[in-house]
Write a protein that holds these residues in place. Structure first.
Motif, PDB file in Angstrom:
ATOM      1  N   PHE A  86      29.810 -14.711  24.815  1.00 63.11           N
ATOM      2  CA  PHE A  86      29.638 -14.364  23.715  1.00 63.11           C
ATOM      3  C   PHE A  86      30.315 -14.771  22.622  1.00 63.11           C
ATOM      4  O   PHE A  86      29.685 -14.904  21.597  1.00 63.11           O
ATOM      5  CB  PHE A  86      29.367 -12.857  23.871  1.00 63.11           C
ATOM      6  N   ASP A  87      31.478 -15.188  22.510  1.00 63.77           N
ATOM      7  CA  ASP A  87      32.457 -15.931  21.648  1.00 63.77           C
ATOM      8  C   ASP A  87      31.656 -17.281  21.468  1.00 63.77           C
ATOM      9  O   ASP A  87      31.458 -17.788  20.114  1.00 63.77           O
ATOM     10  CB  ASP A  87      33.735 -15.934  21.784  1.00 63.77           C
ATOM     11  N   LEU A  88      31.392 -17.840  22.235  1.00 61.71           N
ATOM     12  CA  LEU A  88      30.916 -19.323  22.211  1.00 61.71           C
ATOM     13  C   LEU A  88      29.569 -19.170  21.866  1.00 61.71           C
ATOM     14  O   LEU A  88      29.354 -20.318  21.050  1.00 61.71           O
ATOM     15  CB  LEU A  88      30.894 -19.827  23.777  1.00 61.71           C
ATOM     16  N   ILE A  89      28.691 -18.389  22.132  1.00 57.57           N
ATOM     17  CA  ILE A  89      27.654 -18.258  21.507  1.00 57.57           C
ATOM     18  C   ILE A  89      27.475 -18.035  20.026  1.00 57.57           C
ATOM     19  O   ILE A  89      26.640 -18.491  19.393  1.00 57.57           O
ATOM     20  CB  ILE A  89      26.536 -17.026  22.258  1.00 57.57           C
ATOM     21  N   GLU A  90      28.402 -17.240  19.556  1.00 59.43           N
ATOM     22  CA  GLU A  90      28.703 -16.860  18.165  1.00 59.43           C
ATOM     23  C   GLU A  90      29.002 -18.153  17.366  1.00 59.43           C
ATOM     24  O   GLU A  90      28.667 -18.420  16.223  1.00 59.43           O
ATOM     25  CB  GLU A  90      29.672 -15.831  17.911  1.00 59.43           C
ATOM     26  N   ILE A  91      29.823 -19.087  18.131  1.00 59.68           N
ATOM     27  CA  ILE A  91      30.111 -20.313  17.518  1.00 59.68           C
ATOM     28  C   ILE A  91      29.079 -21.138  17.201  1.00 59.68           C
ATOM     29  O   ILE A  91      28.702 -21.824  16.090  1.00 59.68           O
ATOM     30  CB  ILE A  91      31.144 -21.114  18.549  1.00 59.68           C
TER      31      ILE A  91
END
Length: 337
Positions: A86-91
């Motif tokens: 989910f952090d990667l999706i935010e990026i």
């Protein structure tokens, strides 16, 4: 006329991707980075960054660096089991990445909504018709049908069978891209005529001039034939390991030993199943890096599809795409003559 027909057959794919040629580059860890991705997008195709085991900080830098090299659309491939998904999706959202490819299993709860909330299109892999239908019902925008001839992580069914199973049912609902073992334009033309919106190739681009892969890695591809690209073997049924297709070398044997090691840790209760699978993924990431970056073609992993026999020389991405399109156009011309 034939060129126009080819463009017409690819129109759904090019409209969806926002590029000139509906040819995606498969996400190959360590290979599908800023240089190759930008080169493919600049040549009219659609480059895809392989996030793999990157941290959010590394992906942030990679996307930013790619945007410096191209103003054309490109995508990002994320692995569903990544602990910071989910952090990667935010990026990706922060960079306004237009297309996200999820690989490695069904999208975790909330991931589809997170990807699409800022308008990004979501592409997922469909290894069976039942899963293709489920993915589309859940909101996935496009599918990749990838057969076992592909390099890297593979399923058990061939490209030609999957295409026949999935395209008739799904091509009318969402764009479907066919992948696995495609090395020439004639195959591209055939899948387009079957209803595909486009295709995905990885092995064909791995040794492009713009690829940062080590010269030793590329030479191993030039020497190889289709039968040299073999699938890894699962040695313990208790440890579900997705097979990986790569050129056979000492690294292939090392993976067998790694499976035994991880299986023992799993049996002893030292680690949970998710951690066991992550250890396997980290093994592949490290082994692939040794081959691609360091040039260790004996101990590293030479992930390659069975189309490797059609990779015979280093050439620019633009030349590869132009050749594929010319072959596809000629094939269509022969059908209409």
């Amino acid at each position: 006329m034939t060129t126009a027909k080819l463009a017409s057959l690819m129109a759904r794919g090019t409209d969806f991707l926002g590029c000139e040629t509906a040819i995606l580059c498969g996400a190959m860890s360590w290979v599908s980075e800023r240089n190759l991705v930008a080169a493919i997008s600049n040549a009219g195709g659609f480059g895809v960054i392989a996030c793999g085991a990157m941290t959010p900080e590394l992906l942030d830098a990679e996307i930013a660096a790619t945007k410096v090299l191209t103003d054309r659309p490109f995508g990002v491939n994320l692995i569903t089991m990544h602990p910071q998904l989910f952090d990667l999706i935010e990026i990706c959202s922060r960079h306004d990445v237009g297309h996200v490819v999820l690989a490695g299993g069904l999208p975790p709860k909330g991931s589809i909504e997170a990807i699409k909330q800022k308008g990004a299109k979501l592409i997922c892999f469909a290894p069976a018709l039942s899963l293709a239908k489920k993915l589309v019902r859940s909101g996935v925008d496009a599918l990749v049908v990838e057969g076992m001839e592909a390099g890297g992580h593979i399923g058990p069914v061939s490209t030609s069978v999957l295409a026949q199973e999935i395209l008739p049912d799904m091509a009318g609902q969402v764009p479907v891209f066919v992948a696995g073992g495609i090395g020439r334009g004639e195959a591209i033309a055939a899948y387009l005529e079957m209803g595909a919106a486009g295709v995905q190739l990885g092995t064909r681009f791995a040794c492009a001039t713009e690829s940062i892969a080590h010269p030793h890695f590329k030479k191993a591809f030039f020497r190889a034939s289709a039968r040299d690209a073999v699938a890894s073997v699962q040695i313990d049924a208790r440890l579900p390991v997705i097979p990986v297709r790569a050129l056979k070398n000492a690294g292939t044997e090392s993976f067998t030993a790694k499976q035994r090691e991880v299986a023992k840790l799993l049996d002893s209760g030292t680690i949970e199943m998710m951690e066991a699978q992550l250890q396997i993924e980290h093994y592949w990431a490290g082994a692939l890096r040794r081959a691609v970056i360091d040039g260790d073609v004996e101990g590293g992993s030479l992930m390659a599809g069975q189309s490797v026999g059609m990779v015979t020389k280093e050439e620019p991405v633009a030349s590869i795409i132009a050749q594929l399109m010319e072959e596809a156009a000629r094939a269509l011309a022969r059908r209409t003559a």
